[in-house]
Scaffold this active site. Structure first.
Site, PDB file in Angstrom:
ATOM      1  N   THR A  71      29.125  48.146   2.653  1.00  0.00           N
ATOM      2  CA  THR A  71      29.921  49.290   3.094  1.00  0.00           C
ATOM      3  C   THR A  71      29.225  50.604   2.759  1.00  0.00           C
ATOM      4  OG1 THR A  71      31.954  48.014   2.807  1.00  0.00           O
ATOM      5  CG2 THR A  71      32.175  50.407   2.900  1.00  0.00           C
ATOM      6  N   HIS A 130      27.491  39.466   8.275  1.00  0.00           N
ATOM      7  CA  HIS A 130      27.054  38.742   7.082  1.00  0.00           C
ATOM      8  C   HIS A 130      26.405  37.405   7.447  1.00  0.00           C
ATOM      9  CE1 HIS A 130      28.871  41.598   4.445  1.00  0.00           C
ATOM     10  NE2 HIS A 130      30.114  41.263   4.711  1.00  0.00           N
ATOM     11  N   ARG A 285      34.372  48.365  -5.468  1.00  0.00           N
ATOM     12  CA  ARG A 285      34.909  48.050  -6.791  1.00  0.00           C
ATOM     13  C   ARG A 285      34.214  48.837  -7.902  1.00  0.00           C
ATOM     14  NH1 ARG A 285      34.965  43.910 -10.721  1.00  0.00           N
ATOM     15  NH2 ARG A 285      32.873  43.320 -10.079  1.00  0.00           N
TER      16      ARG A 285
END
Length: 322
Positions: A71, A130, A285
């Site tokens: 991202t 992916h 995260r």
């Protein structure tokens, strides 16, 4: 062309979730070493559509194993490719600007048709996947659009994938089971080592840019300049400094068009969970180098060290960065 079989190891079943289940091992019939673990929905609905999709020379692709800074790199690539268009970036989600090709087929009931979105996008298209080399569109290797591959240390990627699997896919099993499955190449998109090997081998082709997550963390300015050169762009140092600020971890984590908070809500609702991320989870995260040391036991670290010390990686001269 493909051999498709249900993994026999019961640990594969233990890491299935309410969203991603019925995992299958897809391998090439003439080369069983090329394989990928994916849900049956992908095989039934997506595998052939992706293999046969139309690719354009001006496409810009990002390919990564999950949780390798995808991202973050997407926002960098899109901003550079679109001449630092902060206005559009601020009002249009990254999922719309840079859609995830196979997302719609990762589980039944996902209410997005991102493949159709990709097909209908105005050019140049920005596309994320992916998937490993052998499951990507055939035309990628003949048309040769620009492809940016981002790699991250497998131990950190595994920890991030574990938290993602809990909070976005509804995984309710143990950490021990997840890391055993990861080390046995039985989690979705596994194996990471072979994923890297195929792209490392072609990294010197002029349409390929190979980046390391760790380099982006340590010297973002340098990696921005590499990407600028690859995409044929030229910005002043002042403009680069502003972009690096835009791409700082805290900035990206708090950017609502990039951080995928809404995406997280939708997926959690699909698996019947109240929107209440565990352990303060967010899609973006921690972005930490070596964070696995804080979360794994000594035994798990040893297991993952052995996994990352892969003979195939040694043979091609690849080393994970720390």
């Amino acid at each position: 062309m493909y051999k498709i079989e249900r993994p026999q190891d019961e640990i594969a079943i233990k890491v299935e979730t309410p969203l991603i289940y019925d995992l299958q091992r897809i391998s090439l019939k003439d080369d069983p070493s090329k394989f990928c673990v994916m849900p049956k929905t992908f095989i039934e609905k997506g595998i052939e559509r992706i293999k046969n999709m139309k690719v354009y020379e001006d496409d810009i692709w990002i390919v990564t194993f999950p949780k390798c800074g995808t991202t973050w790199a997407q926002e960098m690539i899109w901003m550079i490719g679109n001449d630092l268009d902060y206005v559009t970036s601020a009002k249009t989600s990254l999922d719309e600007r840079f859609p995830f090709l196979e997302m719609s087929w990762l589980g039944p009931g996902i209410p997005f048709d991102l493949f159709e979105l990709v097909q209908d996008m105005s050019r140049p298209r920005y596309i994320k996947s992916h998937l490993p080399y052998f499951l990507l569109p055939d035309q990628l290797w003949t048309v040769k659009p620009k492809i940016i591959y981002v790699v991250r240390n497998a131990k950190d990627a595994a920890v991030s994938w574990y938290h993602h699997h809990i909070n976005l896919h509804g995984y309710q099993g143990t950490k021990e089971d997840f890391f055993e499955a990861f080390a046995k190449d039985l989690v979705p998109y596994a194996p990471i080592n072979e994923h890297i090997i195929d792209f490392w081998k072609i990294r010197d082709q002029p349409n390929i840019l190979f980046l390391f997550f760790e380099d982006m963390k340590r010297n973002l300015d340098q990696e921005v300049k590499k990407t600028m050169k690859f995409l044929g762009k030229n910005f002043s140092q002042e403009e680069i400094d502003k972009l690096c600020q835009h791409l700082s971890f805290e900035s990206v984590r708090n950017n609502k068009t990039v951080n995928k908070d809404e995406h997280l809500k939708v997926l959690m609702e699909l698996v019947g969970q109240k929107y209440q991320p565990k352990d303060g989870f967010s899609f973006i995260r921690k972005g930490k180098i070596g964070g696995y040391k804080d979360e794994l036991t000594d035994e798990q670290i040893e297991m993952m060290e052995n996994y990352a010390n892969h003979d195939g990686l040694k043979k091609i001269g690849f080393k994970y960065k720390l």
